[in-house]
Design an enzyme around this catalytic site. Structure first.
Site, PDB file in Angstrom:
ATOM      1  N   SER A  93       0.804  -1.455   0.117  1.00  0.00           N
ATOM      2  CA  SER A  93       0.074   0.556  -0.299  1.00  0.00           C
ATOM      3  C   SER A  93       0.822   0.961  -0.261  1.00  0.00           C
ATOM      4  CB  SER A  93      -1.406  -0.108   1.316  1.00  0.00           C
ATOM      5  OG  SER A  93      -2.338  -1.278   1.116  1.00  0.00           O
TER       6      SER A  93
ATOM      7  N   SER B  29      -1.452   4.585   2.788  1.00  0.00           N
ATOM      8  CA  SER B  29      -1.779   4.655   1.621  1.00  0.00           C
ATOM      9  C   SER B  29      -2.200   6.407   1.775  1.00  0.00           C
ATOM     10  CB  SER B  29      -3.893   4.272   1.985  1.00  0.00           C
ATOM     11  OG  SER B  29      -3.753   2.653   1.779  1.00  0.00           O
TER      12      SER B  29
ATOM     13  N   GLU C 284     -10.075   7.097   2.211  1.00  0.00           N
ATOM     14  CA  GLU C 284      -9.998   5.054   1.977  1.00  0.00           C
ATOM     15  C   GLU C 284     -10.257   4.629   2.781  1.00  0.00           C
ATOM     16  OE1 GLU C 284      -6.051   2.310   2.981  1.00  0.00           O
ATOM     17  OE2 GLU C 284      -6.563   4.395   4.270  1.00  0.00           O
TER      18      GLU C 284
END
Length: 454
Positions: free
Chosen positions: A55, A120, A278
């Site tokens: 990620s 992220s 997210e």
């Protein structure tokens, strides 16, 4: 930009089926909110040095527009993982679409169900040689100097562009608090430098004569939604937010609620904004082979996208929904239409032993065979409980990511450019072109200056 962490194509298909079955339908015909978007493409997810991504390198790709090395954030591939000195070289740094938006006078923010310092969301603001350097204690533990290479939480509070984000919502209080300080729910901080970055964030906004609000529970978030301060910081757990199916709705907001507050806050800027949202715990559930939790978190992301689509006009707001990487959950067998997506296939293996419609190629769900046959997982004492683990072939402590392409869905200005098979690193450049920010501003200027053709 909406990011389903680990939201593979099989995850989408299974989640839409679960959505329909929860409503009493067969399920396969159902549709997630963003599956109605007019443009669909695929993105290649590999890192520069790894066939299967994580990620961190993917966040650098879809937010900063450059492929990177596994475990690094906001850096080119010239910076190896863990190389503090390399991360400080200006030539090795790449900047995010959030920074491009801010430089153009727009506003920016992040929303996540993980820690706000996780890989992220960190792609929107951090330059760090190791994704695990979320606090100064982690930098020190790796043998690096946090004075030379500030940790991710410190960068969010004190460095551009994070210190200009108008909205920061997610988890991760522990990364902002000293070891000797407990948060509002009694969990200790992790910082070894004695600094309270939540207080430092508040002091910074006060010095700017800006209104600000810090929230650690849902009620305080809703208060902020009513007053809409200039800056909003919400940290709702010591680590990640709890799974939707296991949370206390009285204290923890949903992803859709977080998204609505963020949009209402950022939309006050007449020049526009960039928001990163997210659904991060899809990934965590897959890693633990908790398939029902993974699918439910996908449905929560779908609900958040639906709320954004209601709030934003398609004529002037681009919505992009994608994933960072795949997982190794398989959707398999010959189950009849409408068969329980969380149940066993109608089929059985060659020994007559049932297998699940959704299972994993590897992970902690492995059961060792007794004799020559696979164990019958439907006979587990905890079968079909929320944290029951679906079968996995290869035994691992944590299920791995997959190398498959991920879907990209788009609605709004320039949405048609997201069609086809794309490099993941193309996504922020297309967004920048649509918004006329960053390098995209020059392309916009050139396009507007071009003579019209008959």
């Amino acid at each position: 930009m909406f990011l389903g962490d680990g939201m593979s194509l099989p995850t989408l298909a299974a989640a839409r089926t679960l959505l329909g079955q929860r409503a009493g339908r067969p399920g396969e015909e159902s549709q997630l909110s963003f599956e109605a978007f007019p443009t669909v493409g695929l993105a290649k997810t590999y890192c520069v040095d790894s066939q299967i991504p994580d990620s961190a390198c993917t966040a650098t790709a879809y937010l900063c527009g450059a492929k990177a090395n596994l475990g690094t954030i906001g850096l080119t591939a010239a910076a190896p993982r863990g190389d503090c000195a390399a991360s400080q070289r200006r030539a090795n740094r790449v900047h995010s679409v959030a920074a491009w938006a801010l430089d153009d006078g727009r506003d920016a923010g992040i929303v996540t169900t993980t820690r706000v310092t996780h890989a992220s969301p960190a792609g929107a603001y951090a330059h760090v040689a190791d994704r695990d350097w979320e606090s100064d204690a982690a930098v020190r533990a790796a043998g690096a100097d946090p004075r030379q290479c500030p940790d991710i939480a410190h960068q969010l509070v004190h460095s551009h562009p994070g210190n200009r984000f108008k909205v920061i919502l997610g988890g991760g209080r522990r990364e902002f608090l000293p070891e000797h300080v407990e948060d509002e729910e009694g969990a200790p901080g992790l910082r070894a430098d004695g600094r309270n970055l939540i207080e430092e964030w508040q002091a910074d906004k006060a010095r700017r004569n800006a209104t600000y609000h810090y929230a650690w529970n849902r009620e305080q978030l809703l208060q902020a939604n009513a007053t809409l301060p200039d800056y909003l910081l919400g940290l709702f757990e010591s680590s990640h937010l709890r799974y939707n199916l296991e949370t206390d709705p009285a204290t923890e907001p949903t992803l859709a609620e977080l998204t609505e507050v963020a949009i209402r806050s950022l939309a006050r800027n007449e020049r526009g904004f960039f928001l990163f949202v997210e659904g991060g715990r899809i990934d965590h559930a897959h890693h633990d082979n908790h398939v029902e939790l993974a699918l439910d978190e996908t449905l929560e992301l779908s609900a958040a996208v639906a709320r954004a689509a209601e709030l934003l006009d398609e004529r002037d707001s681009l919505l992009v929904v994608t994933a960072d990487h795949a997982h190794v959950m398989a959707f398999n067998g010959y189950t009849h239409r409408g068969g329980d997506i969380l149940g066993p296939s109608d089929d059985a293996d060659s020994d007559g032993v049932p297998y699940m419609t959704l299972s994993y190629a590897n992970g902690p769900g492995h059961r060792r065979a007794e004799g020559s046959k696979r164990p019958d997982v439907t006979q587990d004492a905890d079968y079909r409980e929320l944290r029951w683990r679906s079968h996995a072939d290869a035994p691992l402590a944590s299920e791995t990511h997959g190398g498959k392409d991920v879907a990209v869905f788009a609605r709004g200005p320039a949405a048609e450019l997201f069609a086809g098979v794309l490099q993941q690193s193309q996504l922020p450049h297309i967004m920048a072109y649509a918004a006329c920010v960053g390098d995209g501003a020059r392309l916009c200027d050139a396009h507007s200056a071009a003579p019209e053709r008959d």
